[in-house]
Design a protein around this motif. Structure first.
Motif, PDB file in Angstrom:
ATOM      1  N   TRP A 111      27.298 -35.217  35.659  1.00 21.02           N
ATOM      2  CA  TRP A 111      28.705 -35.604  35.793  1.00 21.02           C
ATOM      3  C   TRP A 111      28.897 -36.662  36.874  1.00 21.02           C
ATOM      4  CZ3 TRP A 111      29.202 -30.276  38.153  1.00 21.02           C
ATOM      5  CH2 TRP A 111      29.710 -30.282  39.447  1.00 21.02           C
ATOM      6  N   SER A 115      30.430 -40.041  35.337  1.00 18.81           N
ATOM      7  CA  SER A 115      31.811 -40.270  35.784  1.00 18.81           C
ATOM      8  C   SER A 115      31.926 -41.529  36.637  1.00 18.81           C
ATOM      9  CB  SER A 115      32.320 -39.062  36.566  1.00 18.81           C
ATOM     10  OG  SER A 115      31.526 -38.821  37.720  1.00 18.81           O
ATOM     11  N   LEU A 137      38.777 -40.307  26.339  1.00 20.38           N
ATOM     12  CA  LEU A 137      37.620 -39.411  26.264  1.00 20.38           C
ATOM     13  C   LEU A 137      37.598 -38.450  27.445  1.00 20.38           C
ATOM     14  CD1 LEU A 137      34.746 -41.827  25.112  1.00 20.38           C
ATOM     15  CD2 LEU A 137      35.814 -39.982  23.794  1.00 20.38           C
ATOM     16  N   GLY A 138      37.934 -38.953  28.623  1.00 17.21           N
ATOM     17  CA  GLY A 138      37.996 -38.083  29.789  1.00 17.21           C
ATOM     18  C   GLY A 138      39.040 -36.998  29.637  1.00 17.21           C
ATOM     19  N   GLY A 141      37.741 -34.337  27.347  1.00 15.87           N
ATOM     20  CA  GLY A 141      36.781 -33.481  28.039  1.00 15.87           C
ATOM     21  C   GLY A 141      37.458 -32.458  28.935  1.00 15.87           C
ATOM     22  N   MET A 144      39.007 -29.406  26.828  1.00 18.05           N
ATOM     23  CA  MET A 144      38.169 -28.461  26.087  1.00 18.05           C
ATOM     24  C   MET A 144      37.672 -27.356  27.005  1.00 18.05           C
ATOM     25  SD  MET A 144      35.914 -30.706  23.396  1.00 18.05           S
ATOM     26  CE  MET A 144      35.109 -31.687  24.663  1.00 18.05           C
ATOM     27  N   LEU A 149      33.606 -24.840  24.047  1.00 19.41           N
ATOM     28  CA  LEU A 149      32.620 -25.896  23.817  1.00 19.41           C
ATOM     29  C   LEU A 149      31.208 -25.325  23.764  1.00 19.41           C
ATOM     30  CD1 LEU A 149      32.048 -28.914  23.513  1.00 19.41           C
ATOM     31  CD2 LEU A 149      31.973 -29.089  26.007  1.00 19.41           C
ATOM     32  N   CYS A 194      24.957 -30.195  29.906  1.00 21.83           N
ATOM     33  CA  CYS A 194      25.923 -31.114  29.295  1.00 21.83           C
ATOM     34  C   CYS A 194      27.275 -30.439  29.091  1.00 21.83           C
ATOM     35  CB  CYS A 194      25.375 -31.628  27.964  1.00 21.83           C
ATOM     36  SG  CYS A 194      23.876 -32.643  28.116  1.00 21.83           S
ATOM     37  N   VAL A 198      30.891 -31.692  31.060  1.00 22.83           N
ATOM     38  CA  VAL A 198      31.933 -32.397  30.310  1.00 22.83           C
ATOM     39  C   VAL A 198      33.279 -32.348  31.028  1.00 22.83           C
ATOM     40  CG1 VAL A 198      33.339 -32.271  28.218  1.00 22.83           C
ATOM     41  CG2 VAL A 198      30.859 -32.226  28.050  1.00 22.83           C
ATOM     42  N   LEU A 199      33.684 -31.169  31.471  1.00 16.09           N
ATOM     43  CA  LEU A 199      34.968 -31.025  32.157  1.00 16.09           C
ATOM     44  C   LEU A 199      35.040 -31.916  33.384  1.00 16.09           C
ATOM     45  CD1 LEU A 199      37.654 -29.599  32.914  1.00 16.09           C
ATOM     46  CD2 LEU A 199      36.267 -27.827  34.017  1.00 16.09           C
ATOM     47  N   GLY A 202      35.347 -35.805  32.881  1.00 13.56           N
ATOM     48  CA  GLY A 202      36.709 -36.261  32.633  1.00 13.56           C
ATOM     49  C   GLY A 202      37.542 -36.327  33.895  1.00 13.56           C
TER      50      GLY A 202
END
Length: 324
Positions: A111, A115, A137-138, A141, A144, A149, A194, A198-199, A202
């Protein structure tokens, strides 16, 4: 410098002491949390309960119980669970810690790299479709939930498409030690890395982009441009370095919180026996020794992370070094 280090050490000791006292008192103030009843078993007689209280020292004053608990947790390290009789909680936490640290460290690398790249590219191309696409996209992320996920990822990689060439390399759920099998360790954790990252990709990408755009109105950016520096150098050398201060603050808190048990949902979804799952089991069973061990472990990481963040501040912002 020595005085500053001593002050930091004193603050650390006070924070850890306050947390330990708070958790200890909350446990004994919780209705139905009598540990002697859980140790003696269901429908135990009053004589049995009295014997258990005397054996474990529950009939002694709370300050004495607290001191004895801390002694067995930090000095003799022989504190045993109230639920799993004879199971020492410190070795149990030490077995779970590498799992959580491995999970969070790998996710943190992902991340951070992604990021920073996302925020920098979005700033360099601000106002374009690339900028809007990356920020969208962020936002996706962030929206979700990690457990959803993770379950979707497991459905794809472990069940529906596991036998295809794309995901046949994905091993079953669980954890393999880094020392015993480095390749297996990475293969078992790459999907959880991964999913957990993701969180934060974003969140951090959007925060960094906002800070970079705001920095373009600062005097030092205008001065750098007046010197004839290229836009790329102004962005990376001056804007990015200053904007990383907020980034580092968020990272220090989030990383410590995840290592301290905040990655519980990811651990549950991917069958990882980490500190978060261990803490959850202790809370469900109201197992004070296990709760104290995991909470103190988490508190130590939070305090250390804040100390590291302070050091990084000195490297990123000259104004902090100069005391301004």
């Amino acid at each position: 410098m020595l005085i500053a280090l001593l002050k930091r050490l004193g603050q650390t000791v006070l924070v850890l002491f306050g947390i330990s006292v708070l958790v200890f008192l909350v446990f004994f103030a919780t209705p139905g949390a009598d540990p002697s009843a859980r140790i003696a078993g269901r429908n135990a007689s009053q004589e049995t309960l009295a014997a258990v209280r005397h054996q474990y020292g529950f009939d002694r004053p709370l300050p004495v119980q607290y001191v004895r608990l801390m002694e067995r947790l930090f000095i003799t390290r022989d504190l045993t669970s109230f639920v799993d009789h004879g199971e020492q909680v410190v070795p149990e936490v030490m077995r779970a810690a590498p799992v959580t640290i491995s999970l969070v460290s790998g996710a943190a690398v992902i991340w951070i790299v992604v990021s920073i790249a996302m925020g920098t590219i979005a700033t360099a191309m601000r106002g374009t479709i690339v900028d809007r696409g990356l920020m969208m996209l962020g936002l996706i992320g962030i929206s979700m939930p990690v457990f959803w996920l993770g379950e979707v990822t497991n459905l794809i990689t472990q069940s529906r498409y596991h036998d295809t060439w794309m995901f046949s390399w994905v091993p079953g759920l669980g954890y393999v030690s880094l020392l015993s099998d480095p390749i297996g360790w990475a293969l078992h954790l790459v999907i959880p890395w991964c999913v957990l990252a993701v969180l934060f990709i974003g969140i951090y990408g959007r925060v960094l982009r906002a800070d970079l755009v705001a920095s373009y109105s600062e005097d030092f950016i205008r001065t750098a441009r007046a010197k004839g520096l290229s836009d790329t150098r102004v962005l990376l050398r001056h804007g990015l370095r200053t904007s990383l201060i907020t980034f580092v603050s968020l990272f220090g808190l989030d990383f410590a919180q995840l290592v301290g048990g905040g990655a519980l949902l990811t651990e549950v979804v991917f069958g990882l026996q980490g500190v978060g799952r261990l803490t959850y089991q202790g809370l469900i069973n109201l197992d004070l020794p296990l709760i104290m061990a995991t909470v103190m472990y988490s508190a130590i990481f939070v305090v250390l992370a804040n100390a590291v963040v302070d050091v990084v501040y000195l490297l990123l912002d000259p104004r902090v070094r100069d005391g301004r």
